[in-house]
Motif scaffolding. Structure first.
Motif, PDB file in Angstrom:
ATOM      1  N   PRO A 129       0.845  -1.200   0.000  1.00 41.98           N
ATOM      2  CA  PRO A 129       0.000   0.000   0.000  1.00 41.98           C
ATOM      3  C   PRO A 129       0.883   1.254   0.000  1.00 41.98           C
ATOM      4  O   PRO A 129       2.092   1.174   0.268  1.00 41.98           O
ATOM      5  N   ALA A 130       0.291   2.411  -0.286  1.00 40.79           N
ATOM      6  CA  ALA A 130       1.058   3.660  -0.453  1.00 40.79           C
ATOM      7  C   ALA A 130       1.976   3.958   0.735  1.00 40.79           C
ATOM      8  O   ALA A 130       3.138   4.310   0.556  1.00 40.79           O
ATOM      9  N   GLY A 131       1.472   3.821   1.954  1.00 41.87           N
ATOM     10  CA  GLY A 131       2.301   4.088   3.131  1.00 41.87           C
ATOM     11  C   GLY A 131       3.461   3.116   3.243  1.00 41.87           C
ATOM     12  O   GLY A 131       4.580   3.498   3.594  1.00 41.87           O
ATOM     13  N   GLY A 132       3.198   1.875   2.929  1.00 43.26           N
ATOM     14  CA  GLY A 132       4.254   0.858   2.966  1.00 43.26           C
ATOM     15  C   GLY A 132       5.292   1.091   1.883  1.00 43.26           C
ATOM     16  O   GLY A 132       6.486   0.859   2.097  1.00 43.26           O
ATOM     17  N   GLN A 133       4.831   1.549   0.718  1.00 49.54           N
ATOM     18  CA  GLN A 133       5.766   1.858  -0.371  1.00 49.54           C
ATOM     19  C   GLN A 133       6.738   2.947   0.058  1.00 49.54           C
ATOM     20  O   GLN A 133       7.941   2.827  -0.141  1.00 49.54           O
ATOM     21  N   ARG A 134       6.202   3.983   0.657  1.00 47.76           N
ATOM     22  CA  ARG A 134       7.048   5.107   1.090  1.00 47.76           C
ATOM     23  C   ARG A 134       8.049   4.655   2.157  1.00 47.76           C
ATOM     24  O   ARG A 134       9.229   4.999   2.097  1.00 47.76           O
ATOM     25  N   ASN A 135       7.586   3.868   3.119  1.00 51.37           N
ATOM     26  CA  ASN A 135       8.476   3.379   4.176  1.00 51.37           C
ATOM     27  C   ASN A 135       9.567   2.475   3.617  1.00 51.37           C
ATOM     28  O   ASN A 135      10.724   2.555   4.029  1.00 51.37           O
ATOM     29  N   LEU A 136       9.201   1.611   2.660  1.00 48.83           N
ATOM     30  CA  LEU A 136      10.190   0.738   2.057  1.00 48.83           C
ATOM     31  C   LEU A 136      11.213   1.540   1.254  1.00 48.83           C
ATOM     32  O   LEU A 136      12.410   1.240   1.285  1.00 48.83           O
ATOM     33  N   LYS A 137      10.758   2.573   0.574  1.00 43.01           N
ATOM     34  CA  LYS A 137      11.687   3.430  -0.178  1.00 43.01           C
ATOM     35  C   LYS A 137      12.660   4.127   0.768  1.00 43.01           C
ATOM     36  O   LYS A 137      13.853   4.233   0.472  1.00 43.01           O
ATOM     37  N   PHE A 138      12.160   4.608   1.909  1.00 44.88           N
ATOM     38  CA  PHE A 138      13.051   5.197   2.917  1.00 44.88           C
ATOM     39  C   PHE A 138      14.096   4.173   3.357  1.00 44.88           C
ATOM     40  O   PHE A 138      15.287   4.488   3.435  1.00 44.88           O
ATOM     41  N   ALA A 139      13.646   2.950   3.628  1.00 42.68           N
ATOM     42  CA  ALA A 139      14.555   1.904   4.091  1.00 42.68           C
ATOM     43  C   ALA A 139      15.600   1.577   3.017  1.00 42.68           C
ATOM     44  O   ALA A 139      16.790   1.419   3.337  1.00 42.68           O
ATOM     45  N   ILE A 140      15.174   1.494   1.771  1.00 39.88           N
ATOM     46  CA  ILE A 140      16.099   1.182   0.681  1.00 39.88           C
ATOM     47  C   ILE A 140      17.164   2.270   0.555  1.00 39.88           C
ATOM     48  O   ILE A 140      18.356   1.972   0.469  1.00 39.88           O
ATOM     49  N   HIS A 141      16.736   3.524   0.576  1.00 42.47           N
ATOM     50  CA  HIS A 141      17.708   4.615   0.437  1.00 42.47           C
ATOM     51  C   HIS A 141      18.625   4.698   1.660  1.00 42.47           C
ATOM     52  O   HIS A 141      19.806   5.031   1.521  1.00 42.47           O
ATOM     53  N   ALA A 142      18.103   4.370   2.830  1.00 36.19           N
ATOM     54  CA  ALA A 142      18.955   4.348   4.030  1.00 36.19           C
ATOM     55  C   ALA A 142      20.009   3.243   3.917  1.00 36.19           C
ATOM     56  O   ALA A 142      21.179   3.460   4.265  1.00 36.19           O
ATOM     57  N   LEU A 143      19.611   2.084   3.413  1.00 36.88           N
ATOM     58  CA  LEU A 143      20.572   0.990   3.233  1.00 36.88           C
ATOM     59  C   LEU A 143      21.625   1.343   2.177  1.00 36.88           C
ATOM     60  O   LEU A 143      22.808   1.044   2.351  1.00 36.88           O
ATOM     61  N   VAL A 144      21.207   1.984   1.104  1.00 34.35           N
ATOM     62  CA  VAL A 144      22.166   2.410   0.075  1.00 34.35           C
ATOM     63  C   VAL A 144      23.109   3.468   0.647  1.00 34.35           C
ATOM     64  O   VAL A 144      24.309   3.463   0.345  1.00 34.35           O
ATOM     65  N   LEU A 145      22.599   4.347   1.494  1.00 40.67           N
ATOM     66  CA  LEU A 145      23.437   5.350   2.168  1.00 40.67           C
ATOM     67  C   LEU A 145      24.505   4.662   3.013  1.00 40.67           C
ATOM     68  O   LEU A 145      25.692   5.008   2.932  1.00 40.67           O
ATOM     69  N   VAL A 146      24.109   3.683   3.802  1.00 41.06           N
ATOM     70  CA  VAL A 146      25.069   2.945   4.636  1.00 41.06           C
ATOM     71  C   VAL A 146      26.095   2.239   3.751  1.00 41.06           C
ATOM     72  O   VAL A 146      27.295   2.255   4.034  1.00 41.06           O
TER      73      VAL A 146
END
Length: 188
Positions: free
Chosen positions: A107-124
């Protein structure tokens, strides 16, 4: 003060805080876009130099019967620079391999949260890549690349720079998600 007045004051203060952040965040985004365009131009220049070095190597080997020994070492170094700069721009432009189908199933909220998590992992990942490649560069800095006469550390400089750029570009994506915006591609 009534609850309604307090709520209105809190909303106004929040709006002022967001407005104060808007200019620096927009400047950061413009800076990242400029940096990505510079990386693309440097990658293009590196590709041209790589083509020239390989052409010289082929010409020397087959026409002159005297291969320039430094051309292969230079070509390998140029491949590292071109690849690492291109990879960083690929992260910024979301041209890297991703799991878009997984994101779309949420769902839209989950998509946004997953995108945050993905970009945070790429940052690390970018930070770890920059740090560890810098450590590797330092550890081999006393040795020279055969036929070029420059430090072996130059083999790790492109990955170090790429790690820093990946981190910067990941932060840009996180900021864009928080602001409900999209990162425009570097070539626009």
């Amino acid at each position: 003060m009534s609850a309604q007045t307090a709520g209105r004051a809190a909303t106004e203060a929040d709006g002022e805080g967001q407005a104060a952040l808007a200019a620096p965040l927009s400047a950061y985004t413009r800076g990242c876009a400029w940096l990505a365009r510079v990386c693309l131009k440097l990658s293009l220049a590196g590709l041209i130099l790589l083509l020239l070095a390989v052409s010289l190597q082929i010409f020397g080997r087959h026409v002159l019967n005297n291969t320039p020994t430094w051309a292969e070492s230079l070509s390998l170094l140029l491949v590292l620079f071109v690849t690492m700069l291109g990879a960083a721009v690929g992260v910024r432009d979301a041209g890297h391999i991703g799991f878009e189908s997984l994101v779309e199933l949420l769902p839209a909220g989950g998509q946004r949260n997953l995108k945050f998590a993905i970009h945070a992992l790429v940052l690390v990942f970018g930070l770890l890549m920059a740090w560890n490649c810098a450590v590797l560069a330092e550890s081999v800095s006393d040795y020279a690349i055969p036929n070029l006469g420059i430090s072996e550390a130059w083999k790790y400089v492109p990955a170090t720079i790429s790690g820093v750029l990946i981190s910067l570009f990941s932060i840009e994506h996180i900021v864009a998600l928080a602001r409900h915006q999209k990162v425009e591609k570097a070539w626009h």
